[in-house]
Design a protein around this motif. Structure first.
Motif, PDB file in Angstrom:
ATOM      1  N   THR A  81       0.848  -1.184   0.000  1.00 19.07           N
ATOM      2  CA  THR A  81       0.000   0.000   0.000  1.00 19.07           C
ATOM      3  C   THR A  81       0.885   1.237   0.000  1.00 19.07           C
ATOM      4  OG1 THR A  81      -1.872   1.084   1.089  1.00 19.07           O
ATOM      5  CG2 THR A  81      -0.161   0.217   2.515  1.00 19.07           C
ATOM      6  N   ILE A  82       0.294   2.360  -0.388  1.00 21.40           N
ATOM      7  CA  ILE A  82       0.985   3.652  -0.311  1.00 21.40           C
ATOM      8  C   ILE A  82      -0.041   4.694   0.098  1.00 21.40           C
ATOM      9  CG2 ILE A  82       0.667   3.955  -2.811  1.00 21.40           C
ATOM     10  CD1 ILE A  82       3.076   5.824  -2.798  1.00 21.40           C
ATOM     11  N   GLN A  83       0.335   5.529   1.064  1.00 30.63           N
ATOM     12  CA  GLN A  83      -0.526   6.628   1.479  1.00 30.63           C
ATOM     13  C   GLN A  83       0.350   7.761   1.955  1.00 30.63           C
ATOM     14  OE1 GLN A  83      -3.752   5.488   3.962  1.00 30.63           O
ATOM     15  NE2 GLN A  83      -4.473   7.566   4.291  1.00 30.63           N
ATOM     16  N   ASN A  84       0.055   8.973   1.457  1.00 30.41           N
ATOM     17  CA  ASN A  84       0.873  10.133   1.787  1.00 30.41           C
ATOM     18  C   ASN A  84       2.344   9.877   1.485  1.00 30.41           C
ATOM     19  OD1 ASN A  84      -1.547  10.073   3.970  1.00 30.41           O
ATOM     20  ND2 ASN A  84      -1.122  12.161   3.253  1.00 30.41           N
ATOM     21  N   VAL A  99       4.420   0.841   2.058  1.00 30.43           N
ATOM     22  CA  VAL A  99       4.637  -0.340   2.889  1.00 30.43           C
ATOM     23  C   VAL A  99       4.919  -1.497   1.945  1.00 30.43           C
ATOM     24  CG1 VAL A  99       3.716  -1.849   4.670  1.00 30.43           C
ATOM     25  CG2 VAL A  99       3.056   0.569   4.619  1.00 30.43           C
ATOM     26  N   VAL A 100       6.049  -2.159   2.137  1.00 30.82           N
ATOM     27  CA  VAL A 100       6.541  -3.132   1.171  1.00 30.82           C
ATOM     28  C   VAL A 100       6.889  -4.441   1.869  1.00 30.82           C
ATOM     29  CG1 VAL A 100       8.330  -3.588  -0.564  1.00 30.82           C
ATOM     30  CG2 VAL A 100       7.452  -1.274  -0.261  1.00 30.82           C
ATOM     31  N   HIS A 101       6.491  -5.532   1.231  1.00 35.65           N
ATOM     32  CA  HIS A 101       6.874  -6.877   1.679  1.00 35.65           C
ATOM     33  C   HIS A 101       8.105  -7.282   0.876  1.00 35.65           C
ATOM     34  CE1 HIS A 101       6.827 -11.304   1.263  1.00 35.65           C
ATOM     35  NE2 HIS A 101       6.263 -11.319   2.458  1.00 35.65           N
ATOM     36  N   VAL A 106       8.865  -3.508   5.403  1.00 38.19           N
ATOM     37  CA  VAL A 106       9.644  -2.271   5.452  1.00 38.19           C
ATOM     38  C   VAL A 106       8.763  -1.122   4.986  1.00 38.19           C
ATOM     39  CG1 VAL A 106      11.786  -3.502   4.962  1.00 38.19           C
ATOM     40  CG2 VAL A 106      10.551  -2.412   3.101  1.00 38.19           C
ATOM     41  N   ILE A 107       9.148   0.081   5.387  1.00 31.15           N
ATOM     42  CA  ILE A 107       8.506   1.283   4.860  1.00 31.15           C
ATOM     43  C   ILE A 107       9.511   1.997   3.980  1.00 31.15           C
ATOM     44  CG2 ILE A 107       6.863   1.579   6.731  1.00 31.15           C
ATOM     45  CD1 ILE A 107       8.750   3.727   7.868  1.00 31.15           C
ATOM     46  N   GLN A 108       8.970   2.628   2.934  1.00 31.91           N
ATOM     47  CA  GLN A 108       9.810   3.347   1.990  1.00 31.91           C
ATOM     48  C   GLN A 108       9.137   4.679   1.680  1.00 31.91           C
ATOM     49  OE1 GLN A 108      11.016   0.902  -1.424  1.00 31.91           O
ATOM     50  NE2 GLN A 108       9.908  -0.781  -0.497  1.00 31.91           N
ATOM     51  N   TYR A 109       9.906   5.741   1.708  1.00 37.25           N
ATOM     52  CA  TYR A 109       9.373   7.047   1.346  1.00 37.25           C
ATOM     53  C   TYR A 109       9.692   7.288  -0.117  1.00 37.25           C
ATOM     54  CZ  TYR A 109       8.346  12.021   1.408  1.00 37.25           C
ATOM     55  OH  TYR A 109       7.821  13.255   1.139  1.00 37.25           O
TER      56      TYR A 109
END
Length: 663
Positions: free
Chosen positions: A351-354, A358-360, A371-374
């Motif tokens: 998913t992506i928001q703002n 969020v990545v598997h 993990v989270i990625q900006y």
């Protein structure tokens, strides 16, 4: 799902875990608080996670756009089992409860990924979902005299459903729950020949978008299939996703019939100009190391916050994250990873928001991590700043020798396709469907087999997804030959590629084969065409005889397409078609089989009838060839029940150990 709250984010996740003592699949939730640095927005501080909490009876859940509300469709167990409720939760507790069963506006709510949805309106006052329509007022395309509104329904009338994995799902309807009023309304106006699903609200909260599947003249199996949402255009669409500003709708589009997993295009519909444009086209033949096309559903949230970029994952060998700009769609960007994160072969966007993704991520020898990625605001490629959130904790027992190799495949002599595409395989070991794909990602079955001392070869033969549409289409008409030769070539290459540096000790006299569905078809072909090479075989719901499968499968269209024949709804079998199907089936090689065969069959399989496996079982028994059959009466095609999966795995390992004389 990432939820914005000022400069802090709440990351709410849902997980599942197989629990073998009770034979159940447990679902549980966990939350993290993420705090964004004012001076450097890519700097995220992660607070310790909350303890895991078990989820009881949740079928669907969805956060409202602000993140202040959460809708849950829940089903009760025990006393009053089967009753369904729609709950609305806020930070102060349960805000609203609708007893959907008691309201009696519709049947069971759809929780599957094919039709199901749980979508909030922008004003956060209404929730959209899909449920089974009341059959007393629905039309039955399977009955010559459909009941009129208000008439009773004959219980003996046959009602079609949408096949394997969608049993009892026949007449879907779009439903709206008004949270404030506590009412449920079934939306009218959907054409009677269309089954709606995958619904979402327009930005104004007054209109609804949905995908509609034609169910006339009859329903074909829809799961894992490419079926039409418009018979007139001969195109199939899925995964509609609305931009944050409400102006653009993107969706996937592909051809109807033929291979059930194909390369898809990404289309954009401008709601202001009412124009459709192609953002990402079908890739027929990808160049080396370049983008190979779209094959999977889009994430539920895939838009960047500026409503100018769509972010998604696609796989060629590994999952990668890509971004396309809707104003400059001629160029597709691969979001490069931080060098420290390159250990993970596959990155799949959840998913992506703002602009927080969020990545598997995982690899064949690296257990999954979250993990989270900006992703920033740049329209050009950028290096992702990776922040690990969660690890499954099993990386320590992964295997250490891993490589992929690419093969020039056999030229099978069929014209019309230049055999320059490559077959790819992964070989995993310790030191010392047809149109699907093995990814370089964590696979627990592979990991445990390797832990037990087996080397596992996973082959992406021509026809697998991830290598362009031409490669997929090359398999139609060539099953039982092209795919079989590609796999055999991969096995021989793996056995020959044992250099001192790799420290592998693969024994060519102890090669076994396993597979399910079309993989079972392949496995049975291999032991029939190379009877002295394979020492044992284990197959799950295998296709054995395409001719006898024709009248029993929920995807009769694919039975024609896979052997290179065109399909139409009014198609009748011909002697020539049945002969072609039989000639391409492993049953024709059954008299040559020497390897002991373990069959695992689901009694409720509607995709590949269990009588397929029984046909081979009786053939082998009549010739005194070693064969064992496991019958799982309550399972379908995937054999997905927890106790069934455990039973199958243990029996496969014991079967291989027994016939390889391993201790």
């Amino acid at each position: 799902m990432a939820l914005l709250n000022g400069t802090s984010f709440t990351l709410s996740t849902e997980w599942s875990q197989s629990e073998t003592v009770r034979g159940a699949r447990l679902h549980y939730a966990q939350q993290w608080t993420l705090i964004q640095n004012y001076s450097k927005e890519t700097d995220i501080d992660i607070q310790p996670p909350s303890p895991c909490s078990l989820l009881h009876g949740e079928l669907l859940s969805s956060y409202s756009p602000s993140g202040d509300l959460k809708a849950v469709v829940r089903e009760t167990s025990g006393q009053g089992a089967g009753h369904q409720f729609l709950e609305v939760w806020s930070s102060g507790g349960l805000k609203k409860l609708l007893h959907l069963t008691a309201l009696d506006k519709h049947g069971r709510v759809y929780e599957d990924a094919q039709f199901g949805c749980l979508a909030w309106s922008a004003c956060e006052s209404r929730v959209l979902y899909v449920a089974e329509g009341k059959r007393s007022i629905a039309e039955s395309s399977a009955s010559a005299s459909s009941p009129s509104a208000g008439e009773p329904t004959d219980k003996s009338v046959y009602w079609e459903d949408w096949g394997e994995g969608l049993t009892s799902k026949s007449v879907p309807v779009l439903c709206v729950a008004d949270v404030a009023k506590g009412t449920v309304t079934v939306l009218q106006g959907v054409p009677s020949h269309v089954s709606p699903g995958q619904g979402l609200w327009a930005h104004d909260g007054e209109c609804v978008f949905f995908v509609g599947w034609w169910h006339e003249p009859f329903r074909l199996g829809l799961r894992f299939s490419s079926l039409s949402s418009s018979q007139t255009s001969n195109l199939s669409v899925s995964s509609p996703r609305l931009s944050p500003d409400g102006r653009y709708l993107v969706y996937l589009e592909g051809q109807v019939f033929g291979p059930h997993s194909q390369c898809l295009s990404l289309q954009q519909y401008d709601l202001e100009t009412r124009k459709i444009s192609v953002l990402v086209d079908v890739v027929n033949r990808p160049k080396k190391d370049e983008f190979a096309g779209l094959y999977e559903a889009l994430p539920p949230r895939c838009w960047a916050s500026d409503s100018q970029r769509v972010v998604f994952s696609s796989a060629r060998r590994n999952w990668r994250v890509y971004s396309v700009n809707i104003q400059n769609w001629s160029k597709l960007f691969h979001l490069s990873l931080n060098p420290s994160a390159e250990n993970f072969g596959s990155w799949k966007l959840l998913t992506i928001q703002n602009d927080l993704m969020v990545v598997h991520c995982s690899h064949l020898n690296e257990a999954p991590r979250l993990v989270i990625q900006y992703c920033g605001h740049s329209y050009t490629a950028l290096v992702i700043q990776v922040t690990p959130i969660q690890s499954s904790g099993h990386s320590g027992y992964a295997y250490t020798t891993l490589w992929s190799f690419r093969l020039s495949p056999y030229n099978t002599g069929h014209s019309g396709y230049p055999y320059t595409e490559l077959t790819e395989a992964y070989l995993c070991s310790f030191p010392g469907g047809p149109h699907s794909q093995f990814f370089a990602e964590w696979n627990v079955t592979t990991a445990v087999l390797v832990k037990l001392g087996f080397a596992v070869l996973m082959v992406n033969y021509r026809g697998s997804t991830g290598f362009g549409q031409d490669s997929i289409l090359s398999l139609a008409g060539n099953i039982g030959s092209q795919d079989v030769k590609d796999v055999q070539r991969a096995v021989l290459t793996a056995l020959a590629d044992q250099t001192a540096e790799k420290l592998l000790t693969l024994d060519p006299d102890k090669v076994v084969v396993m597979g399910g569905s079309h993989g079972g078809f392949l496995a049975c072909h291999l032991i029939g065409q190379y009877p002295d090479f394979y020492k044992a075989c284990a197959v799950r719901n295998p296709v054995i005889n395409a001719a006898t499968l024709l009248g029993t499968s929920d995807i009769v269209d694919w039975r024609y397409s896979c052997v290179g024949l065109q399909y139409s709804y009014d198609q009748l079998p011909t002697p020539e078609a049945l002969t072609t199907m039989l000639q391409k089936s492993p049953i024709t090689y059954a008299p040559q089989i020497k390897a002991p065969v373990l069959l695992m069959l689901g009694g409720k399989d509607r995709r590949v009838s269990p009588h397929q496996g029984l046909e081979l079982y009786r053939c082998l028994k009549s010739r005194g060839s070693p064969v064992r059959l496991l019958w799982f009466a309550e399972d379908g095609h995937s054999l997905a029940r927890v106790d069934t999966q455990a039973d199958c795995f243990l029996n496969v390992v014991l079967w291989f150990q027994q016939h390889l004389h391993l201790h």
